[in-house]
Structures are given as C-alpha cells and as structure tokens.
Design an enzyme around this catalytic site. Sequence first.
Site, PDB file in Angstrom:
ATOM      1  N   LYS A 168       0.830  -1.212   0.000  1.00  0.00           N
ATOM      2  CA  LYS A 168       0.000   0.000   0.000  1.00  0.00           C
ATOM      3  C   LYS A 168       0.863   1.260   0.000  1.00  0.00           C
ATOM      4  O   LYS A 168       2.055   1.200   0.319  1.00  0.00           O
ATOM      5  CB  LYS A 168      -0.936  -0.014   1.210  1.00  0.00           C
ATOM      6  CG  LYS A 168      -0.241  -0.033   2.556  1.00  0.00           C
ATOM      7  CD  LYS A 168      -1.234  -0.328   3.686  1.00  0.00           C
ATOM      8  CE  LYS A 168      -0.511  -0.398   5.020  1.00  0.00           C
ATOM      9  NZ  LYS A 168      -1.429  -0.835   6.091  1.00  0.00           N
ATOM     10  N   ARG A 217     -11.576  -0.575  13.701  1.00  0.00           N
ATOM     11  CA  ARG A 217     -11.398   0.141  12.436  1.00  0.00           C
ATOM     12  C   ARG A 217     -12.399  -0.426  11.436  1.00  0.00           C
ATOM     13  O   ARG A 217     -13.446   0.147  11.222  1.00  0.00           O
ATOM     14  CB  ARG A 217      -9.942   0.004  11.965  1.00  0.00           C
ATOM     15  CG  ARG A 217      -9.591   0.901  10.809  1.00  0.00           C
ATOM     16  CD  ARG A 217      -8.089   1.031  10.585  1.00  0.00           C
ATOM     17  NE  ARG A 217      -7.445  -0.207  10.143  1.00  0.00           N
ATOM     18  CZ  ARG A 217      -6.159  -0.299   9.831  1.00  0.00           C
ATOM     19  NH1 ARG A 217      -5.380   0.765   9.921  1.00  0.00           N
ATOM     20  NH2 ARG A 217      -5.629  -1.444   9.443  1.00  0.00           N
ATOM     21  N   TYR A 272      14.380  31.392   5.584  1.00  0.00           N
ATOM     22  CA  TYR A 272      13.140  32.069   6.006  1.00  0.00           C
ATOM     23  C   TYR A 272      13.079  32.240   7.524  1.00  0.00           C
ATOM     24  O   TYR A 272      13.450  31.343   8.274  1.00  0.00           O
ATOM     25  CB  TYR A 272      11.924  31.241   5.595  1.00  0.00           C
ATOM     26  CG  TYR A 272      11.679  31.188   4.109  1.00  0.00           C
ATOM     27  CD1 TYR A 272      11.439  32.339   3.361  1.00  0.00           C
ATOM     28  CD2 TYR A 272      11.649  29.957   3.451  1.00  0.00           C
ATOM     29  CE1 TYR A 272      11.195  32.267   2.003  1.00  0.00           C
ATOM     30  CE2 TYR A 272      11.390  29.871   2.097  1.00  0.00           C
ATOM     31  CZ  TYR A 272      11.171  31.034   1.374  1.00  0.00           C
ATOM     32  OH  TYR A 272      10.923  30.958   0.036  1.00  0.00           O
ATOM     33  N   MET A 327      10.717  24.740   0.696  1.00  0.00           N
ATOM     34  CA  MET A 327       9.937  23.791  -0.097  1.00  0.00           C
ATOM     35  C   MET A 327      10.840  22.929  -0.986  1.00  0.00           C
ATOM     36  O   MET A 327      10.631  21.718  -1.116  1.00  0.00           O
ATOM     37  CB  MET A 327       8.917  24.531  -0.965  1.00  0.00           C
ATOM     38  CG  MET A 327       7.963  23.605  -1.696  1.00  0.00           C
ATOM     39  SD  MET A 327       6.911  24.462  -2.869  1.00  0.00           S
ATOM     40  CE  MET A 327       5.910  25.468  -1.787  1.00  0.00           C
TER      41      MET A 327
HETATM   42  C1  PLP Z   1      -0.662  -1.736   6.804  1.00  0.00           C
HETATM   43  C2  PLP Z   1      -1.201  -3.024   7.236  1.00  0.00           C
HETATM   44  C3  PLP Z   1      -0.336  -4.106   7.486  1.00  0.00           C
HETATM   45  C4  PLP Z   1       1.173  -3.977   7.475  1.00  0.00           C
HETATM   46  O1  PLP Z   1       1.589  -3.321   8.656  1.00  0.00           O
HETATM   47  P1  PLP Z   1       3.134  -3.188   9.011  1.00  0.00           P
HETATM   48  O2  PLP Z   1       3.137  -2.708  10.407  1.00  0.00           O
HETATM   49  O3  PLP Z   1       3.698  -2.198   8.057  1.00  0.00           O
HETATM   50  O4  PLP Z   1       3.738  -4.537   8.842  1.00  0.00           O
HETATM   51  C5  PLP Z   1      -0.909  -5.322   7.760  1.00  0.00           C
HETATM   52  N1  PLP Z   1      -2.249  -5.474   7.814  1.00  0.00           N
HETATM   53  C6  PLP Z   1      -3.108  -4.460   7.605  1.00  0.00           C
HETATM   54  C7  PLP Z   1      -4.567  -4.697   7.692  1.00  0.00           C
HETATM   55  C8  PLP Z   1      -2.605  -3.203   7.329  1.00  0.00           C
HETATM   56  O5  PLP Z   1      -3.455  -2.192   7.137  1.00  0.00           O
END
Ligand code: PLP
Length: 381
Positions: free
Chosen positions: A46, A144, A274, A322
């Site tokens: 992700k 969640r 700045y 920036m």
């Molecule tokens: C992001 C995520 C992971 C991975 O988490 P890490 O701590 O980066 O290993 C695993 N399971 C779910 C559901 C996640 O959202």
Amino acid sequence: MINQPTISNGDIARPTYLEINLTQLTRNYRAIQQAVAPAAVLPILKANAYGHGLVEIARQLVSLDAPYLGVAFLEEGIMLRQAGIPTPILVLGGIIGNQIPIFLQYDLTLTASSVEKLQQIDTAAQQMGVRARVHLKIDTGMERIGVHYYSAAALLEAALHCQYCDVEGIYSHFANADAADLTSAQVQLARFEQVLAFYTERGLPPPRLRHMANSGGILQLPGSHLDMVRAGILLYGVYPSPEVARTVAVRPCLSWKSRVVYFKVVQPGHPVSYGSAWQSDHMVRVVTVPVGYGDGYFRRMSGQAEVIIHGRRYPVVGRICMDQLMVNIEWDSAYNNDEVILLGESEGVAITCQELADWAGTIPYEILTNINTRVPRVYVK
Ligand SMILES: *Cc1c(COP(=O)(O)O)cnc(C)c1O
C-alpha cells in the site's frame, strides 16, 4: 519512473533521488519467510509500497514467487493488474457497494467486513457470472473495520451459505503488536482464536488462509503467524517502533540522496533561510541542497535534521524550504555535485528512518510514505 519529464539525453535531470536496492528487498523477504515458516508471507504494497514504488516492488516480489500481495485500496490493486501482475491481491480497506463489480472485473480479493457486505459481494458475483475471492475481517480490538469478535459467528455462518464466493481467508489486525507491552496484543490474538473455534466446534475446515500478524506480530508474536503473515514496513527493512524486539534481521533498502548545488561562506550575524531563525557566531561554510518539504522532507525537522556528506554528519541549518535546504559544514570542504545523503548510509555512517521520524515527531511509516512522487526512484540490484 513517476512524474518525471522526458528529456533528450535520458539522464536524471534532478540530482535528488531515492535509490532502492532490490537485492536488499529480496534478503528481507527471505529473512521474514525463514522466520515465519511454514506460514506464508503476504507483502504489503500500500501507499506506493511504503514509498518504494508500487509496480517495481510488486514485480520483484512476483519474481520471488510471493503467493499473495496486499494493498489498501481498489485503485492500487487495479494499477497492479494493469501492470500485468497476475498474483492474487488482497485489498485490505473498507469497500462501498458500487466498487464490488470492479473488484470482480479485476479479480481482486475483497475484504468482507460485515454480513451485509458479504451478501452484496455474493449477489454481484452471481450477476456477473464470476466467483469472488473473499477474506473475512474480524475486529478483535482495533475498532477500524471488521465484524466484532463477539458477533463474528453471524459472518462466519453467512460465509458458509455464499454460493458465488470463495472464502479463502479470515483475518484480524493488531493495534499494539509493536509495543514493548504485549498484553493487549495477546488479548486480541486470543479473541481471534476464539472466533476460529467456530470451525472446530462444527467439525468444519477453516478458510485456507488465517492471518493476523503485521510487522510487530511477525517480530514479537510467533503464535500469531498462523497460515500467513502480512509484512509491511519490515519488508522494507525498517522496524515498526524503537521498542520492538528485533528478532528478524533486516536492513533498509531505500536511500535518499541529493547533491550540493551551491557553496558559500556565511559571515557571523547573517542569518540563514526564512524567518532568519539560525545564524552562526563565527564564519562558516554553508552548502545548499535541492530538496525540501515539497519532496516530503518535513519542515518540522528544521533545527534538528542532519545529513551525511563525505561520510560525516552535518546539521541542516535554518528553516527547511519547499525545494531547498542549507547545511553547515563548518570549515570542512564540499564542492558542487558532491553527494549528500538524507537517509541511508555512507562509509559506516548512517541516518535512519527512525531518526527522521524522531526529528519530525512522527513514526517511520510516515517518513517513508510522505516522500513525494516528485523524487525519482532509481532501482539497483
Ligand atoms: C498496513 C497493514 C499491514 C502492514 O503493517 P506493518 O506494520 O507495516 O507490517 C498489515 N495489515 C493491515 C490490515 C494493514 O493495514
């Protein structure tokens, strides 16, 4: 490469880039595999593979025969399919009804986090004349997504009656697996085991892939490895927290580099950048580096950050801009085009993701995922 202009000589126009070592990624993947065997490893890709580049990282993992890939969102799964990645892909996030046909069209695995969503998936699969790959999501304490562990039986029961779903997985997610105190993680694991007892009590086989462990769980909770683990930040060679037990040896595969583009001598009493927030009380040499908060180098790190030049650490001085920042090299030498390391290692001197996180008041995850797509990614083996 992302977001880069096409230029005639094919060279990288900008001296700031991320160097991503695919050999190190491979070593990390193998180390995790070895630590959790016989459980399988599902790499999490992700947020642009934690900043490392979604498609390139996926290709490398596919070449290593990763059995499954994980992303947060539908779009990320589609990008992998459009890049020709054939591996099963689990989308971890919550879904809304009108996304379901698109999941099915791209053969992406859906997370069913309620009875209603599972039924929507089953109906959509029937209408499209396909089978849906599904993992059931159980909430054991993260609050969640997922059906609560204390009412999960209804979802497991409903899954038994789906006719157009292949329920190949069931999973939960830890809220505190990277902490020193594992009490609440153990409670979550026990709740998940209790949910899974549904199958043994009925003499039924559970879904083929039971999974719960994130990086913290991989490192600290061997009992949570089950059939598969979901390896995120650990795969990229970064530990999820400073206090986590480092039971698997991994190393970062990403370095963030730039070059000196300007050199000058600054007189005492002449503030830098700045807000004129920093000045020296003696004459110093200051170099300018073409990277800033617009690339994801947090402005909050002003006054704390350091970089490596010629194997030595020097402070970033004045406010981070920036697109540029200034470095005090005192009376040492550095010339235009000399390498500057913002994150990574040179001649045995390292700046870690955790250090950047501490300077920015955040966690290593945010450092990695915040590196802007303006920064070109260069892959090395
Ligand atoms: C992001 C995520 C992971 C991975 O988490 P890490 O701590 O980066 O290993 C695993 N399971 C779910 C559901 C996640 O959202």
